[in-house]
Design a protein around this motif. Structure first.
Motif, PDB file in Angstrom:
ATOM      1  N   THR A 171      48.446 -27.195  60.480  1.00  0.00           N
ATOM      2  CA  THR A 171      48.600 -27.186  61.926  1.00  0.00           C
ATOM      3  C   THR A 171      49.776 -28.101  62.267  1.00  0.00           C
ATOM      4  O   THR A 171      50.159 -28.970  61.472  1.00  0.00           O
ATOM      5  CB  THR A 171      47.330 -27.687  62.636  1.00  0.00           C
ATOM      6  N   GLU A 172      50.356 -27.898  63.433  1.00  0.00           N
ATOM      7  CA  GLU A 172      51.510 -28.710  63.823  1.00  0.00           C
ATOM      8  C   GLU A 172      51.185 -30.200  63.771  1.00  0.00           C
ATOM      9  O   GLU A 172      51.991 -31.016  63.304  1.00  0.00           O
ATOM     10  CB  GLU A 172      51.967 -28.329  65.242  1.00  0.00           C
ATOM     11  N   ASP A 173      49.991 -30.571  64.225  1.00  0.00           N
ATOM     12  CA  ASP A 173      49.595 -31.976  64.221  1.00  0.00           C
ATOM     13  C   ASP A 173      49.497 -32.524  62.808  1.00  0.00           C
ATOM     14  O   ASP A 173      49.925 -33.652  62.534  1.00  0.00           O
ATOM     15  CB  ASP A 173      48.247 -32.153  64.931  1.00  0.00           C
ATOM     16  N   GLU A 176      53.017 -32.925  61.254  1.00  0.00           N
ATOM     17  CA  GLU A 176      53.673 -34.115  61.809  1.00  0.00           C
ATOM     18  C   GLU A 176      53.124 -35.379  61.156  1.00  0.00           C
ATOM     19  O   GLU A 176      53.877 -36.295  60.806  1.00  0.00           O
ATOM     20  CB  GLU A 176      53.463 -34.154  63.324  1.00  0.00           C
ATOM     21  N   ALA A 199      53.962 -24.291  59.228  1.00  0.00           N
ATOM     22  CA  ALA A 199      53.229 -24.934  60.322  1.00  0.00           C
ATOM     23  C   ALA A 199      52.851 -23.890  61.360  1.00  0.00           C
ATOM     24  O   ALA A 199      53.573 -22.918  61.588  1.00  0.00           O
ATOM     25  CB  ALA A 199      54.066 -26.031  60.962  1.00  0.00           C
ATOM     26  N   GLU A 201      50.352 -23.533  65.236  1.00  0.00           N
ATOM     27  CA  GLU A 201      49.739 -24.320  66.316  1.00  0.00           C
ATOM     28  C   GLU A 201      48.258 -24.570  66.077  1.00  0.00           C
ATOM     29  O   GLU A 201      47.778 -25.697  66.227  1.00  0.00           O
ATOM     30  CB  GLU A 201      49.946 -23.610  67.656  1.00  0.00           C
ATOM     31  N   VAL A 258      58.517 -24.791  57.271  1.00  0.00           N
ATOM     32  CA  VAL A 258      58.958 -26.153  57.610  1.00  0.00           C
ATOM     33  C   VAL A 258      59.450 -26.851  56.360  1.00  0.00           C
ATOM     34  O   VAL A 258      59.031 -26.557  55.244  1.00  0.00           O
ATOM     35  CB  VAL A 258      57.823 -26.973  58.264  1.00  0.00           C
TER      36      VAL A 258
END
Length: 262
Positions: A171-173, A176, A199, A201, A258
């Motif tokens: 997931t994006e979180d 990161e 990645a 959402e 990514v």
């Protein structure tokens, strides 16, 4: 006036006469044999035979009544559906946490093993997955959180130093977080090892596909609203693994590739 659906009538007949159809699976039977085998009255057997003959699911022969090709198919499909409903019922406590629109199939549930999280052992459902990593040749999956840091380390070591191939959708979180907390490790995995990262959402659950030289496994981790693992459904059948592959491909097509920061 409500008119009966012919298909509904067929389904009801198959459900009602399953035992008789099953009694003819291996070999033809005479009426007297069916009365004895099913512990029914002669009139009940007569009525059942008439119903099944009218659908051409059984036929009378010189050696007794036997299943037709249609009857054998009808019985097989009924058993398949019955098995599917049983699997859904047995997994119900976990499935209630899965979004209604999430990709699911009874193929995953057939012959599956399910584990629910115990408050005193929150990572217990992950233990089988961790043990499978050690002899895996390929790992694919998508995740929303880092569950066991030691597993991340082991995946890193095996992709850089051994022959493990990994495709991971975060997931994006989570992406990161990993890029910020472990930039060198993530960079080495991508540049020195066979580790492709994507990645997205959000995900409906966490999924992991593990391939070994002689086996394959699919794991679905059911999450609650806080993205904590509620339980796991695991399966090592070929059909379930192929289902998992199709779900992974679908999610990967919606994700973006990514790269770790320089």
């Amino acid at each position: 006036m409500h008119q009966s659906n012919p298909t509904d009538d067929v389904v009801r007949t198959v459900i009602r006469r399953t035992e008789l159809l099953a009694a003819l699976t291996d070999q033809p039977q005479y009426k007297r044999d069916l009365v004895e085998a099913l512990a029914c009255s002669r009139s009940t057997i007569d009525r059942a035979i008439r119903e099944l003959e009218s659908l051409e699911f059984i036929a009378r022969t010189e050696v007794g009544y036997q299943l037709t090709a249609g009857g054998r198919l009808a019985l097989s499909e009924y058993r398949r559906v019955e098995q599917a409903f049983t699997a859904i019922e047995e997994s119900g406590s976990l499935l209630r946490h899965v979004p209604a629109e999430a990709p699911l199939s009874t193929t995953l549930l057939d012959d599956a093993r399910t584990y629910e999280v115990k408050p005193h052992a929150p990572i217990e459902p992950l233990q089988e997955l961790v043990s499978r990593f050690e002899t895996a040749t390929r790992v694919r999956g998508f995740a929303a959180a880092e569950r066991i840091p030691a597993t991340r380390m082991r995946l890193y070591e095996r992709t850089v130093e051994e022959d493990l191939t990994v495709e991971a959708i975060f997931t994006e979180d989570l992406a990161e977080f990993l890029f910020a907390e472990y930039p060198e490790q993530v960079r080495s995995s991508a540049t020195e090892g066979a580790f492709d990262m994507y990645a997205i959402e959000s995900i409906p659950y966490e999924l992991t596909l593990i391939e070994q030289s002689d086996a394959q496994y699919v794991f679905v981790f059911v999450l609650n609203e806080r993205t904590e693992i509620q339980g796991v459904i695991s399966n090592d059948t070929r059909a379930a693994f192929e289902w998992g592959e199709s779900v992974f491909r679908e999610v990967r097509s919606a994700a973006r590739s990514v790269s770790p920061p320089e």
